[in-house]
Design a protein around this motif. Structure first.
Motif, PDB file in Angstrom:
ATOM      1  N   ALA A   1       0.827  -1.206   0.000  1.00  0.00           N
ATOM      2  CA  ALA A   1       0.000   0.000   0.000  1.00  0.00           C
ATOM      3  C   ALA A   1       0.859   1.252   0.000  1.00  0.00           C
ATOM      4  CB  ALA A   1      -0.931   0.000   1.213  1.00  0.00           C
ATOM      5  N   VAL A   2       1.978   1.204   0.725  1.00  0.00           N
ATOM      6  CA  VAL A   2       2.904   2.345   0.731  1.00  0.00           C
ATOM      7  C   VAL A   2       3.437   2.586  -0.677  1.00  0.00           C
ATOM      8  CG1 VAL A   2       5.134   3.187   1.551  1.00  0.00           C
ATOM      9  CG2 VAL A   2       3.567   2.072   3.144  1.00  0.00           C
TER      10      VAL A   2
ATOM     11  N   ALA B   1       5.503  11.942   1.021  1.00  0.00           N
ATOM     12  CA  ALA B   1       4.384  11.078   0.629  1.00  0.00           C
ATOM     13  C   ALA B   1       4.347   9.813   1.475  1.00  0.00           C
ATOM     14  CB  ALA B   1       4.501  10.730  -0.854  1.00  0.00           C
ATOM     15  N   ILE B   2       5.510   9.230   1.717  1.00  0.00           N
ATOM     16  CA  ILE B   2       5.580   8.003   2.521  1.00  0.00           C
ATOM     17  C   ILE B   2       5.179   8.272   3.962  1.00  0.00           C
ATOM     18  CG2 ILE B   2       7.216   6.347   3.528  1.00  0.00           C
ATOM     19  CD1 ILE B   2       8.707   6.455   0.806  1.00  0.00           C
ATOM     20  N   SER B   3       5.620   9.398   4.523  1.00  0.00           N
ATOM     21  CA  SER B   3       5.342   9.687   5.936  1.00  0.00           C
ATOM     22  C   SER B   3       3.848   9.766   6.221  1.00  0.00           C
ATOM     23  CB  SER B   3       6.024  10.989   6.358  1.00  0.00           C
ATOM     24  OG  SER B   3       5.438  12.106   5.722  1.00  0.00           O
TER      25      SER B   3
ATOM     26  N   ASP C   1      19.181  12.802  16.562  1.00  0.00           N
ATOM     27  CA  ASP C   1      18.053  13.342  17.319  1.00  0.00           C
ATOM     28  C   ASP C   1      16.745  12.991  16.603  1.00  0.00           C
ATOM     29  OD1 ASP C   1      16.391  14.706  19.013  1.00  0.00           O
ATOM     30  OD2 ASP C   1      16.965  16.710  18.319  1.00  0.00           O
ATOM     31  N   PHE C   2      16.317  11.745  16.754  1.00  0.00           N
ATOM     32  CA  PHE C   2      15.095  11.285  16.095  1.00  0.00           C
ATOM     33  C   PHE C   2      14.668   9.950  16.710  1.00  0.00           C
ATOM     34  CE2 PHE C   2      18.062   8.459  14.220  1.00  0.00           C
ATOM     35  CZ  PHE C   2      17.380   7.417  13.613  1.00  0.00           C
ATOM     36  N   ASP C   3      13.406   9.607  16.501  1.00  0.00           N
ATOM     37  CA  ASP C   3      12.914   8.272  16.834  1.00  0.00           C
ATOM     38  C   ASP C   3      12.732   7.450  15.563  1.00  0.00           C
ATOM     39  OD1 ASP C   3      12.642   8.587  19.702  1.00  0.00           O
ATOM     40  OD2 ASP C   3      10.931   9.891  19.295  1.00  0.00           O
ATOM     41  N   MET C   4      12.119   8.088  14.563  1.00  0.00           N
ATOM     42  CA  MET C   4      11.867   7.428  13.282  1.00  0.00           C
ATOM     43  C   MET C   4      12.141   8.432  12.169  1.00  0.00           C
ATOM     44  SD  MET C   4       8.259   5.754  11.897  1.00  0.00           S
ATOM     45  CE  MET C   4       8.438   4.266  12.923  1.00  0.00           C
ATOM     46  N   SER C   5      12.609   7.930  11.029  1.00  0.00           N
ATOM     47  CA  SER C   5      12.791   8.777   9.862  1.00  0.00           C
ATOM     48  C   SER C   5      12.587   7.919   8.621  1.00  0.00           C
ATOM     49  CB  SER C   5      14.176   9.436   9.859  1.00  0.00           C
ATOM     50  OG  SER C   5      14.248  10.440   8.866  1.00  0.00           O
ATOM     51  N   VAL C   6      12.679   8.527   7.465  1.00  0.00           N
ATOM     52  CA  VAL C   6      12.600   7.778   6.207  1.00  0.00           C
ATOM     53  C   VAL C   6      13.538   8.442   5.210  1.00  0.00           C
ATOM     54  CG1 VAL C   6      10.611   9.117   5.374  1.00  0.00           C
ATOM     55  CG2 VAL C   6      11.071   6.838   4.434  1.00  0.00           C
TER      56      VAL C   6
END
Length: 500
Positions: free
Chosen positions: A301-302, A365-367, A401-406
């Motif tokens: 779906a992503v 778009a993914i986020s 300095d992040f938890d999640m990224s793409v």
């Protein structure tokens, strides 16, 4: 080897509601014979400077490698190692010493002759002075000797199945011994082009060299222009401001170029689009929390929603063009019920975490779809958009300095770099270090088996989610030849481009 799809549609042009931008007087017109010596190309991620020795990311080597800087060896479009500045090389019986025979008559753009001392200087500088994390690819070098001006002997600390391939990347770039005083602003190399003008955030202008050692490029001048979004880039192509969109960042726009005036080239890349999770600290230090994410994401779906179905599901940090690829898409199946159970088990239901997103079209778009999928299983992503490359490289990549990224990790065969303990993801690589060492020093069969084990270990650890393999989707005027279908190296090579 995956065969690229090269598609040129000849149907009538689809209707478009996009506002066309004004035509630039400096753009090349495919109908004007006088403009056939120049070309303008659109890119999205612009270089923050010209120094890839101290600045990470694909934007700088994309522009400079094989255009301005060259290595002893290079990759062709099929990922095979070919001669570069070295016309030949040999490997000792103990597989530790490479002897390179340099081409004669090669000059740097400042007029200096290429000698073996330049190679020695460049590769020792990687070890001693580079700040780019990819410098570790040169750690295996024990010594470099220069018996004469055209011979370089490089002794490795141990046999390596990967080192020669690594030399095709930016760490293999050869600099003039007197040409590194201002790398951020001045690029002096042996390549077919020089940089005439660099305007940060806007453009790079290249000029062909008359004294290039190899085949003279068909184009006298090439300009890379940087656009913040794909709509602007595609509009610029329609208006004649540019001639080619290097990697379309909104694939749904491709249908608008179905005419005799344009060609659409679709191939593969090394770019693994990674939903990266901070393994070292924060909410995703807990493997159970990462497992919840892995089951919460519907990757098909992503791909379909965020990237119009272009690309390929792979399930690991290895593209199908690498010899140790294995389809791991079935390891973490989309299972929102299981994801909810794991969220509850980890005790993180409703807990907010920071999702830092570079302001690149594919990432934004993914986020949106990923955040929606995570919210369905009880995870709350606080999206924080960051300017790319400056802010994202500083805050997320460097300061962690992040938890999640793409991000699209586009460098070739970078699995051991991305999943090393000191890299921004913070993966505990203690389990794979010995496997990697054994694979690199063993036979070719040992290497492939070991790298497969490493890829599976990282996937099993839910270290990050490998959403899909980024496609190489190029839009261009119909009379351009030499477009690279596959992007399997750092470089966007412009010497092969020409007008029909």
């Amino acid at each position: 080897m995956k065969t690229p799809r090269i598609m040129t549609w000849v149907a009538a042009a689809a209707a478009t509601s996009l506002l066309l931008t004004a035509c630039s007087a400096g753009a090349s017109d495919s109908g004007d014979a006088e403009q056939k010596d120049s070309m303008t190309i659109a890119f999205t991620a612009e270089p923050v400077n010209l120094d890839f020795t101290s600045t990470s990311g694909v934007a700088i080597p994309e522009a400079l490698m094989e255009n301005v800087y060259e290595s002893l060896v290079r990759l062709d479009d099929e990922g095979e190692i070919q001669p570069g500045l070295a016309e030949d090389w040999s490997l000792s019986d103990d597989r530790r010493t490479y002897t390179f025979d340099l081409r004669e008559g090669v000059k740097f753009s400042n007029g200096a002759d290429l000698t073996s001392e330049d190679v020695k200087f460049s590769y020792e500088r990687v070890q001693d002075e580079w700040k780019n994390e990819l410098k570790s690819k040169m750690d295996i070098v024990e010594s470099i000797e220069t018996p004469d001006e055209t011979t370089v002997e490089i002794e490795l600390k141990k046999p390596s199945n990967t080192w020669l391939f690594n030399l095709t990347s930016l760490v293999g770039a050869v600099f003039d011994t007197e040409g590194t005083t201002d790398l951020a602003n001045e690029a002096i190399g042996t390549g077919p082009f020089t940089i005439e003008k660099f305007t940060r955030g806007q453009s790079i202008e290249f000029a062909a060299r008359d004294d290039y050692w190899g085949e003279q490029p068909a184009l006298d001048s090439v300009e890379f222009k940087y656009f913040k979004d794909a709509v602007s880039a595609s509009n610029a192509l329609k208006s004649g401001e540019i001639d080619l969109v290097s990697n379309l960042q909104a694939p749904e726009l491709a249908g608008e170029f179905q005419s005799d005036d344009y060609q659409i080239v679709s191939g593969t890349t090394n770019g693994e689009v990674v939903l990266s999770m901070n393994n070292a600290e924060g909410i995703f230090e807990d493997k159970t929390a990462r497992e919840a994410v892995m089951h919460a994401i519907d990757r098909k779906a992503v791909l379909d929603t965020a990237w119009a179905g272009y690309g390929e599901l792979i399930g690991s940090m290895v593209p199908p063009t690498d010899p140790y690829y294995e389809d791991l898409t079935g390891v973490w199946k989309y299972d929102p019920d299981k994801a909810e159970e794991l969220v509850d088990e980890a005790g993180i239901e409703g807990e907010e975490f920071t999702f830092t997103v570079p302001n690149l079209p594919y990432a934004k778009a993914i986020s949106e779809i990923v955040s929606a999928q995570l919210e369905e299983v009880g995870l709350k992503a606080n999206i924080k958009t960051q300017e790319f490359p400056a802010v994202w490289l500083d805050k997320t990549f460097t300061e962690h300095d992040f938890d999640m990224s793409v991000i699209n990790h586009a460098e070739p065969r970078d699995i051991l770099t991305v999943f090393s303990k000191d890299y921004y993801i913070g993966y505990d690589d203690s389990k794979i270090k010995k496997i990697a060492e054994k694979a690199d020093t063993g036979t070719e069969e040992d290497y492939i088996a070991g790298m497969k084990e490493i890829a599976r270990t990282i996937t099993d650890d839910a270290a990050s989610d490998f959403l899909f393999l980024f496609p190489n989707l190029v839009l261009a005027k119909s009379d351009i030849a030499g477009i690279p279908a596959n992007r399997v190296s750092d470089a966007f090579r412009i010497a092969d481009l020409s007008w029909n």
